[in-house]
Scaffold this active site. Structure first.
Site, PDB file in Angstrom:
ATOM      1  N   SER A  46     -31.704  18.349 -37.654  1.00 63.58           N
ATOM      2  CA  SER A  46     -30.831  19.189 -38.478  1.00 63.58           C
ATOM      3  C   SER A  46     -30.850  18.724 -39.928  1.00 63.58           C
ATOM      4  CB  SER A  46     -29.407  19.204 -37.922  1.00 63.58           C
ATOM      5  OG  SER A  46     -28.908  17.888 -37.798  1.00 63.58           O
ATOM      6  N   GLU A  47     -30.938  17.404 -40.156  1.00 66.39           N
ATOM      7  CA  GLU A  47     -31.124  16.868 -41.501  1.00 66.39           C
ATOM      8  C   GLU A  47     -32.008  15.630 -41.475  1.00 66.39           C
ATOM      9  OE1 GLU A  47     -27.554  19.405 -42.306  1.00 66.39           O
ATOM     10  OE2 GLU A  47     -27.960  17.901 -40.762  1.00 66.39           O
ATOM     11  N   THR A  48     -32.753  15.462 -42.557  1.00 66.97           N
ATOM     12  CA  THR A  48     -33.474  14.223 -42.844  1.00 66.97           C
ATOM     13  C   THR A  48     -33.010  13.746 -44.213  1.00 66.97           C
ATOM     14  OG1 THR A  48     -35.403  14.820 -41.512  1.00 66.97           O
ATOM     15  CG2 THR A  48     -35.739  13.192 -43.254  1.00 66.97           C
ATOM     16  N   HIS A  77     -23.753  12.917 -40.538  1.00 69.06           N
ATOM     17  CA  HIS A  77     -24.479  12.052 -39.602  1.00 69.06           C
ATOM     18  C   HIS A  77     -25.685  11.404 -40.254  1.00 69.06           C
ATOM     19  CE1 HIS A  77     -27.348  15.404 -38.997  1.00 69.06           C
ATOM     20  NE2 HIS A  77     -28.127  14.515 -38.424  1.00 69.06           N
TER      21      HIS A  77
END
Length: 299
Positions: A46-48, A77
């Site tokens: 979902s995110e990096t 997160h």
């Protein structure tokens, strides 16, 4: 060419393959925006998050966050994951630092415990946005497969932000929560109209150790479902105070939230709201993390 250190980290858990996975590049200086987006798309988390050295004495690091499709200002997160790995790499003692994000320069508390770390991030400015009513509410409920009778009657549907806004939707039944099958195309189209990309559907039980159970959908930015979401549970904490939905002490209100069960990525997030004159002033979220794997990129 340069070797970039790349980690896959599961946040809000100590169990690999649970919680919320984030990519972390700890020595990102030299990467272009195109390369960062390519890495985020390849990892498909979902995110990096990409960690850059500070170019200003007002902060220690500079973090940039990418979904598989675009950059976002901040991510809960991924921030926990980034500072967990950075603490391990540098064998940090317990301390507070400041990092620069798209939501501003904010403090991060690093607590060293038994050769491991717990990370607490202070989120951005609390902003209470529009309520969803009339046509927009009808579209939202239909897209989620909900009816008016499913909603918590004292929890109006509202957009709230602590750096990256979410629509907060309280419902009565945890079984219904776990069985939601949203229409992602409709949610994406609605996002363009309301200028908010995330939809956090939650249940609420103030008598339980786990006060909140939730699911978060953000298809407009390439996230069909996010396992455990700091930028949803943090705003929810501020919302619960603002709407007078909990009995609060004078200075702080804390709760635990569980998310990710419906997609077998269960994690626990701790939320704390600092109060002033019984109003939400500042939100922080805390959690653990675990490294799933580490590799190198040569770019």
């Amino acid at each position: 060419m340069k070797k970039y250190r790349l980690y896959q980290v599961d946040a809000f858990t100590k169990e690999i393959f649970k919680g919320n996975p984030a990519g972390v590049v700890t020595n990102a200086d030299g990467l272009t925006e195109i390369q960062m987006q390519q890495i985020a798309r390849e990892l498909n988390n979902s995110e990096t998050v990409f960690i850059f050295q500070a170019d200003n004495p007002n902060y220690t690091t500079y973090l940039r966050y990418f979904t598989p499709t675009n950059e976002v200002p901040i991510c809960g997160h991924a921030t926990i994951a980034a500072h967990y790995v950075r603490a391990l790499e540098n064998n940090l003692a317990s301390q507070t630092i400041y990092h620069k994000t798209g939501a501003g320069i904010l403090p991060v508390h690093i607590e060293k415990l038994n050769n491991d770390y717990k990370i607490t991030m202070v989120q951005g400015q609390i902003e209470f946005g529009n309520y969803l009513i009339d046509k927009e509410k009808t579209i939202l409920l239909k897209a989620l497969g909900l009816s008016e009778t499913d909603l918590l009657t004292t929890h109006p549907i509202q957009i709230v932000s602590t750096g990256h806004s979410k629509v907060l939707i309280g419902i009565k039944d945890i079984n219904l929560l776990h069985n939601l099958q949203p229409e992602h195309r409709v949610l994406s189209e609605l996002s363009q109209k309301i200028d908010c990309n995330g939809y956090y559907v939650y249940t609420f039980d103030p008598t339980s150790e786990i006060t909140v159970n939730g699911r978060m959908f953000a298809p407009a930015i390439g996230i069909t479902e996010d396992p455990v979401t700091g930028n949803a549970n943090g705003p929810l904490g501020a919302y619960l105070i603002q709407q007078q939905l909990v009995k609060t002490p004078a200075t702080n209100y804390s709760f635990k939230a569980k998310q990710g069960e419906a997609i077998a990525r269960t994690g626990i997030i701790e939320v704390n709201v600092r109060l002033e004159n019984h109003k939400p002033l500042e939100v922080s979220i805390s959690g653990n993390a675990v490294i799933a794997f580490q590799t190198e990129l040569l770019l």
